[in-house]
Design a protein around this motif. Structure first.
Motif, short mmCIF file in Angstrom:
data_model
loop_
_atom_site.label_atom_id
_atom_site.label_comp_id
_atom_site.label_asym_id
_atom_site.label_seq_id
_atom_site.Cartn_x
_atom_site.Cartn_y
_atom_site.Cartn_z
N LEU A 233 0.67 7.63 3.31
CA LEU A 233 -0.46 8.86 2.85
C LEU A 233 -0.07 10.13 2.81
O LEU A 233 -0.23 10.41 1.66
CB LEU A 233 -1.26 9.62 4.07
CG LEU A 233 -1.96 10.53 4.34
CD1 LEU A 233 -3.13 10.13 3.58
CD2 LEU A 233 -2.00 10.71 5.93
N LEU B 27 -2.19 12.21 -5.99
CA LEU B 27 -3.77 13.17 -5.67
C LEU B 27 -3.15 14.11 -6.44
O LEU B 27 -3.99 15.03 -7.72
CB LEU B 27 -4.36 12.77 -4.82
CG LEU B 27 -5.04 11.14 -4.59
CD1 LEU B 27 -5.69 11.07 -3.14
CD2 LEU B 27 -5.71 10.24 -5.80
N GLU C 51 0.54 -1.46 -0.20
CA GLU C 51 0.11 -0.45 0.06
C GLU C 51 1.24 1.35 -0.16
O GLU C 51 1.67 0.97 0.46
CB GLU C 51 -1.18 -0.43 1.49
CG GLU C 51 -1.71 -1.06 1.08
CD GLU C 51 -2.39 -1.20 2.42
OE1 GLU C 51 -2.43 -0.20 3.04
OE2 GLU C 51 -3.77 -1.94 2.60
N PHE C 52 -0.04 2.59 -0.76
CA PHE C 52 0.78 3.12 -0.35
C PHE C 52 0.55 4.01 1.05
O PHE C 52 -0.06 4.23 1.75
CB PHE C 52 0.93 4.72 -1.43
CG PHE C 52 0.70 3.58 -3.53
CD1 PHE C 52 2.42 4.30 -3.37
CD2 PHE C 52 -0.15 3.76 -3.79
CE1 PHE C 52 2.66 3.95 -4.15
CE2 PHE C 52 -0.11 3.49 -4.99
CZ PHE C 52 1.33 3.57 -5.39
N TRP D 53 2.31 9.93 0.31
CA TRP D 53 2.34 9.47 -1.41
C TRP D 53 1.39 9.50 -2.32
O TRP D 53 0.95 9.78 -3.05
CB TRP D 53 2.94 7.54 -1.65
CG TRP D 53 4.68 8.46 -1.58
CD1 TRP D 53 5.29 7.50 -0.13
CD2 TRP D 53 6.27 9.09 -2.19
NE1 TRP D 53 6.54 7.75 -0.50
CE2 TRP D 53 6.50 8.91 -1.44
CE3 TRP D 53 5.79 9.48 -3.18
CZ2 TRP D 53 7.58 9.26 -2.22
CZ3 TRP D 53 6.73 9.71 -3.90
CH2 TRP D 53 7.58 9.86 -3.29
N ARG D 54 -0.18 8.98 -1.20
CA ARG D 54 -1.38 8.82 -1.75
C ARG D 54 -2.01 10.00 -1.87
O ARG D 54 -2.50 10.83 -3.55
CB ARG D 54 -2.33 8.29 -1.01
CG ARG D 54 -2.60 6.73 -1.08
CD ARG D 54 -3.09 5.75 -0.20
NE ARG D 54 -4.73 6.32 -0.26
CZ ARG D 54 -4.85 5.83 -0.26
NH1 ARG D 54 -4.81 3.93 -0.81
NH2 ARG D 54 -6.10 6.01 -0.58
N THR D 55 -1.86 11.29 -1.01
CA THR D 55 -1.84 12.31 -1.20
C THR D 55 -1.03 13.57 -2.77
O THR D 55 -1.69 13.88 -2.98
CB THR D 55 -1.71 12.78 0.36
OG1 THR D 55 -2.39 12.87 1.45
CG2 THR D 55 -1.88 14.82 0.02
N ASN E 247 0.24 15.21 5.95
CA ASN E 247 1.43 13.98 6.62
C ASN E 247 2.14 14.12 8.05
O ASN E 247 1.22 12.87 8.74
CB ASN E 247 1.93 13.62 5.18
CG ASN E 247 2.26 11.73 5.87
OD1 ASN E 247 1.45 11.11 6.34
ND2 ASN E 247 3.20 11.71 6.72
#
Length: 467
Positions: free
Chosen positions: A33, A40, A30-31, A35-37, A202
């Motif tokens: 938080l 996006l 899973e990425f 890297w996800r932010t 983050n």
């Protein structure tokens, strides 16, 4: 233990590593938080840049086509007027001047000329339409005449057809390295902004995650969060977390104080009761029953103390063979249980020797109570271990009747009692809960599964000690 007792038994890798006891299951990738932010935000900003660029090009297209057509039509009209109103001597000088100074060449158009129309893209087609509307329907716009590339415009002077050749760069949208530089700069600034925003979002969550991990390990001092942050929402979360940590610390201190008093406050009167029983009760059978009841109360107190032990310990190198042998030796010569082991010599794990011996003692006690063979009324327990990567996989199984699949996950719940076949003996219902807590404190994993050949199997995964 004798070598004869170290026999092989069913311990295939699948039963040790896969469902229904998934000790080797790896967490999905899973990425974080951050890297996800970041991804996006970066996708949103880059999408906005591309949309802005396409909008600008679309808004530029029609004015650029109209401007290019007007300039070319003016060039053709001025050239035609100049040639019409000049005498033959001046005309030669005019044609030469146009070629040298303006890069415009005039040539007669022959019926045998071959040409390719200027319609390579939407802009060129739009410019051709505008020129035809401005100069007349017989106007030709070509990108190649007689294999000579260029921007060729066919027009007439007093019924005589001519070609006007000029530079194709007069038509075209804004392009070049300047656009690429600005686009690259905008993309870099957008990515840097996305990284900064993702980091700001983050950072407090990362601190909260670290504090929660320290709180889980019982380190209440290191789990304190700043209550002076500027963001009101984060400040409220930090204040709430700190208050929760303080209350948990107080509960932990109260529990330690309570446990310290239990041993003295309960064991002392129990010892007096045992002594008075031996001295005052004349009936031998009644005295034995009372002594057994007192021993059972002592055992229940031990179970509660084992379950309520602190969650943190310092792992050390342990010889698994010695721990298992000690747990088996403590059973004595009880004819109701038979233990077979298959553990490679000098198998070393990281943990606590006392805790690990307590684990095997509870598992053997559980197997002795509930894992007896219905035909022989003897509990045959098999213990095997093997190394895999940086872990030691251990399997302990009996040959009893097993349990229903829906009860497997509940067996490790405190005070849970299974069906009648596995709960006919007296107990506290804490044995397997103690085992799971002890294995977790040592950084391992514990799972239960019904064996494929009958009986209940306990699967343990412990960190492997580096030689």
């Amino acid at each position: 233990m004798s070598e004869e007792s170290r026999v092989l038994f069913e311990t295939q890798p699948a039963s040790l590593e896969t469902a229904p006891a998934p000790l080797e299951g790896r967490p999905p990738r899973e990425f974080s938080l951050f890297w996800r932010t970041f991804i996006l935000l970066a996708a949103l900003l880059l999408g906005c840049i591309i949309a802005w660029l396409q909008t600008f090009r679309a808004l530029e297209f029609e004015p650029r086509a109209l401007q290019s057509a007007q300039q070319l039509a003016s060039l053709v009209n001025l050239t035609r007027a100049a040639l019409v109103h000049s005498d033959s001597i001046a005309r030669v000088s005019l044609v030469k001047t146009l070629a040298d100074e303006e890069g415009v060449r005039i040539a007669p158009r022959e019926p045998t000329d071959t040409y390719r129309l200027y319609n390579t893209d939407s802009l060129s087609r739009r410019v051709s339409e505008r020129l035809s509307a401005r100069l007349g329907p017989d106007t030709l716009v070509a990108r190649e005449v007689n294999s000579t590339p260029g921007l060729w415009i066919g027009f007439t002077i007093e019924e005589d057809p001519y070609w006007l050749l000029t530079d194709p760069s007069r038509i075209g949208l804004v392009a070049g390295t300047t656009w690429l530089i600005w686009l690259a700069t905008a993309a870099i600034l957008s990515l840097a902004g996305a990284a900064l925003i993702a980091g700001l979002i983050n950072r407090p969550l990362k601190k909260l995650s670290f504090a929660a991990s320290r709180l889980k390990e019982g380190d209440f001092q290191a789990s304190h969060l700043s209550e002076a942050v500027a963001t009101s929402e984060i400040r409220e979360v930090n204040i709430g977390f700190n208050r929760m940590a303080q209350r948990l610390s107080k509960i932990e201190q109260d529990r330690a104080l309570m446990l310290a008093g239990i041993s003295h406050d309960l064991r002392t009167p129990l010892s007096r009761l045992r002594l008075e029983t031996e001295m005052s009760v004349a009936d031998l059978q009644a005295r034995e029953h009372m002594a057994a009841d007192i021993e059972q109360v002592n055992a229940i107190i031990d179970k509660f103390l084992d379950y309520a032990r602190p969650d943190h310990l310092t792992p050390e190198r342990i010889n698994l063979n010695q721990v298992v042998d000690s747990a088996v030796y403590a059973l004595g010569n009880d004819p109701s249980i038979r233990v077979l082991t298959n553990i490679p010599p000098d198998t070393l794990v990281m943990g606590d020797a006392v805790e690990l011996q307590r684990v095997f003692a509870n598992l053997l006690e559980n197997a002795q109570r509930y894992g007896k063979n219905v035909k022989t009324d003897i509990a045959t327990v098999e213990i095997a271990a093997k190394a895999k990567d940086d872990a030691i996989l251990i399997k302990l199984r009996d040959h009893g009747s097993g349990v229903s699949p829906e009860m497997l996950e509940q067996l490790t719940q405190p005070f849970f009692r299974g069906d009648v076949s596995r709960s006919s003996a007296t107990g506290t219902g804490l044995g397997l809960a103690i085992v799971e807590r002890a294995i977790a404190r040592m950084g391992g994993r514990f799972a239960l599964a019904n064996s494929s050949t009958g009986g209940l199997a306990a699967h343990i995964k412990l960190p492997r000690a580096v030689n």
